[in-house]
Scaffold this motif. Sequence first.
Motif, PDB file in Angstrom:
ATOM      1  N   UNK A  71      -4.579  11.385  -3.094  1.00 45.87           N
ATOM      2  CA  UNK A  71      -4.208  10.108  -3.676  1.00 45.87           C
ATOM      3  C   UNK A  71      -5.009   9.011  -2.990  1.00 45.87           C
ATOM      4  N   UNK A  72      -5.010   7.845  -3.584  1.00 43.80           N
ATOM      5  CA  UNK A  72      -5.702   6.706  -2.980  1.00 43.80           C
ATOM      6  C   UNK A  72      -4.946   6.250  -1.731  1.00 43.80           C
ATOM      7  N   UNK A  73      -5.662   6.180  -0.600  1.00 42.75           N
ATOM      8  CA  UNK A  73      -5.093   5.743   0.682  1.00 42.75           C
ATOM      9  C   UNK A  73      -3.713   6.359   0.901  1.00 42.75           C
ATOM     10  N   UNK A  74      -3.658   7.682   1.073  1.00 41.01           N
ATOM     11  CA  UNK A  74      -2.344   8.352   1.195  1.00 41.01           C
ATOM     12  C   UNK A  74      -1.551   7.910   2.406  1.00 41.01           C
ATOM     13  N   UNK A  75      -2.194   7.316   3.397  1.00 43.27           N
ATOM     14  CA  UNK A  75      -1.458   6.857   4.568  1.00 43.27           C
ATOM     15  C   UNK A  75      -0.478   5.738   4.267  1.00 43.27           C
ATOM     16  N   UNK A  76      -0.641   5.048   3.132  1.00 38.42           N
ATOM     17  CA  UNK A  76       0.280   3.962   2.761  1.00 38.42           C
ATOM     18  C   UNK A  76       1.484   4.456   1.962  1.00 38.42           C
ATOM     19  N   UNK A  77       1.488   5.743   1.591  1.00 37.38           N
ATOM     20  CA  UNK A  77       2.567   6.273   0.766  1.00 37.38           C
ATOM     21  C   UNK A  77       3.722   6.756   1.643  1.00 37.38           C
ATOM     22  N   UNK A  78       4.929   6.438   1.235  1.00 34.90           N
ATOM     23  CA  UNK A  78       6.134   6.909   1.933  1.00 34.90           C
ATOM     24  C   UNK A  78       7.117   7.441   0.904  1.00 34.90           C
ATOM     25  N   UNK A  79       7.929   8.392   1.348  1.00 38.20           N
ATOM     26  CA  UNK A  79       9.037   8.893   0.541  1.00 38.20           C
ATOM     27  C   UNK A  79      10.328   8.316   1.102  1.00 38.20           C
ATOM     28  N   UNK A  80      11.199   7.878   0.223  1.00 39.24           N
ATOM     29  CA  UNK A  80      12.472   7.285   0.643  1.00 39.24           C
ATOM     30  C   UNK A  80      13.593   8.285   0.399  1.00 39.24           C
ATOM     31  N   UNK A  81      14.403   8.493   1.439  1.00 41.73           N
ATOM     32  CA  UNK A  81      15.547   9.387   1.348  1.00 41.73           C
ATOM     33  C   UNK A  81      16.811   8.628   1.761  1.00 41.73           C
ATOM     34  N   UNK A  82      17.934   9.165   1.329  1.00 38.28           N
ATOM     35  CA  UNK A  82      19.234   8.676   1.759  1.00 38.28           C
ATOM     36  C   UNK A  82      19.860   9.740   2.664  1.00 38.28           C
ATOM     37  N   UNK A  83      20.321   9.327   3.821  1.00 35.02           N
ATOM     38  CA  UNK A  83      20.973  10.247   4.751  1.00 35.02           C
ATOM     39  C   UNK A  83      22.452   9.893   4.844  1.00 35.02           C
TER      40      UNK A  83
END
Length: 870
Positions: free
Chosen positions: A117-129
Amino acid sequence: MTDVFRDMYEAERRQSGLLGVAVFLLRANIEVPYKAALAHSDRWFGSPNGSGRRDRNIPRKGRLFESAILDIRYSLRSLRKRPLYTVVAVLTLGLGIGAATSMFSVIDGVLLKQLPYREPGQLVTAWISRPEWGQHMNFRDDQYRLWRENNTLFQDVAIYNASQWGQGTLTGTERPERVSLGTATASVLSVLGVSPSLGRWFLPREEGTEPGGAAPVAVVSFEFWTRIFGADPDVLGQTIVLDGIGRTIVGVLPEGFRLRWLTESPLGTREVASKEVWLPFGQSYDCIGCGSSMYQSIGRLKPGVTIDQALAETQTIVASTADSDDATVRLVPREEDETRGLDSPLLLLLAATGLLLLIACGNIATLSLGEMQGRRQELATRSALGAGSVRIMRQLLTESLLLGLLGGAVGVLVAIAGTRGLLMLAPPIPRIDQVGVNGLALAFAATLGTLAGLVFGTVPSILAARSSIGAALRASGRTGTGRVRRFQRTVVVLEVALAAVLLVTGGLLARSLSRLRAVDPGFAAASLATLHVSLPEGQYATQETHTAFVVEVLQQLEMIPGVQAVTAANSLPFPGTTAGWGVRDEATDPSLHRLRGRLFHVAPGFHEMMGIPLVQGRTFTDADSPNAPSVTVVSEALAHRLWPNEDPVGRRLVYPWTTVTVVGVVGDVRQETLGAPHDLVFYVPFSQFTRADVSFAARTSGDPTHVIPLMRNAVWSLDRDLAITQSGTMASLISRSASDERYRTLLMGVFGVLASVLAGVGVFGVTARAVALRTREMGIRMALGAREAGMVTAILGGSMVTSLLGITVGVFVALWVSRAVSGFLFDVEPSDPLTYALVAASLLILCLLASYLPARRITRVNPIDVLRTE
């Protein structure tokens, strides 16, 4: 020198006459004084050993290069003269380097490569704990919408549903087939930085704000476009029929596109998450406003924004939504999230191959030292002719490096075959389909070969170079120095110790797998045949049509010869993949925290047919019809959590859709894996709450595999357009649930066996060398009356002391190393005494056998021949 001068003079006179003789004499009168002066200068001002420099006009770099070329040529000739040693060393190194390179290829493809993907370092996944529900809960649709409208630190955010339930039936082709479906918001591709190969992605106006409100459009994968449409460039605007609904194709995704690299199939088997068709968010099965956490969330951070900053903002936003007081947001880098839980087992296996390579290097070191003992006359002669210790050591190291590089070349071939084997045996792993021996892996193999050459060549080269000329000439190859024997014994101790570490690790994993497979799943798994279908919404739109179809299929299945009983559910144990819902007792405060219960829709007689024991109350009967009161049966674990020390029968259970009355309690069942804790489960009658997904199970009197084709025909006899996604036996599903554990155990077991074999070869080689060097001594002892058995025992005693020392060291090291694998063990302690005892006994027997075979050669020594030689 006079003879040489005379010969050269005569040759010039015969070939060139008087003129040639004159030129020769003139050149000699100039060169001889000049070279003599250079020789005297080198003697006084040159190297300390007086050897001098051969030519002052050659620069130092040129001399080193020329010397290196000569060393390489001489090493190649030397290795060619010793083919057996060369072949054994290269193959042994190739095995170790190949195993390590294969594992590195897997780690490189899975853990090290960047996401496409483009600049994958800026991508995050959001989870609920949540404390009761786990660390990786998905977002609800209302949480996502509030997050998107109020965040200030993300470039954009998106949600998608690529879960195991995303399946649809494609009709209009030669035969109906099941295709994987995903739903996503219009912002997904912009978040990832990906553009379609053809056409476009969804538009915001094509999303639905309520279930079923999305536009009838679709974006297909590159693979689907190629397989179904033959890569027709005019595919845009064409219509495909999914579950009876026509959908217009508006785009084609890039080849190999993945939104997530791993998911689960409808039967619980993990597979690469390559969705074939994507639909806009808002399909009828999208749970909009129902409170279900089923949407995976992803966001792209703005430049300069840290995860901690974005986390604080997202936490504040999510906390303002309903029923989120105890929810904690987790933002995980996308690359890390894709491979969570995989880094430790893969690095463990890479470390195991590293230990295997060290054992191989130890074997070659002892073998190389033995060869150098046999070459002492050669080395002593070179030393006597003026070669210094550094020069000899450099030559021997050159040979070792050549062996290492040749071993690296063989290792590449082993790695290519080994990587294919790893991929064939591997359970589903993210990006495993992209693993291969690439340029980085080749560089890794070359580096390992170079390092291996230095590891096994340095000490033997130093020992050989430091041996005195006189001692070597006097020894005549019959005895070894104390330093050599100590080094060989040390290497054997290390080899046996490393083999013990690998065997203990493999043994612990094997014991763990054995304990895991012995776990009672909570039902009778033997002789069960299963299959799964999903009913198209267009044809089976109502609860009545769902129920009628299930009843008719069960009647057809009962008529199959060999079938004793049948049942149906939306999902069977193993996979046990069904939705989880917040549940509570009706009498409790609705604002309080709810437990997460997994809901199963089952047919009457399900528990009896599956062998799930009834603990209290009753199970479902035909009387639980759609018009009867809504009822449920709960598991023991859920009953204990909701109503501890109380009678649950007759209590009212609330979950998001409705309220049901508890009529019975049944035993706990393992749902997805044998090693997981018991889930909180509640069951409802299929006739009262139907699902489009239906799994059928049949208990047979014989081999269940013979019944599966007849079960498929029974389903197709009622609806030929239904696609059966998967069919098999319950035993195979349970076995598949332990695929990760089985894969780790298999590889670690193979590495342990190879390590023990190499260690045994090392013990054999050292013992054989000791016997060969002591042949003269043993012949004299026998001539003086010593018994053969006593001498064999003496040889075995020395070898077994070394082996026992290695086993002891290995066991103590394994006690420390086993802590690193404790997280992979099930019902087995890292210090399990049985495993350590079996490993120690096995290695002791192996070393005893490896020592006894060469020690028996003493019995073939003829004392008369020895004395005659003396």
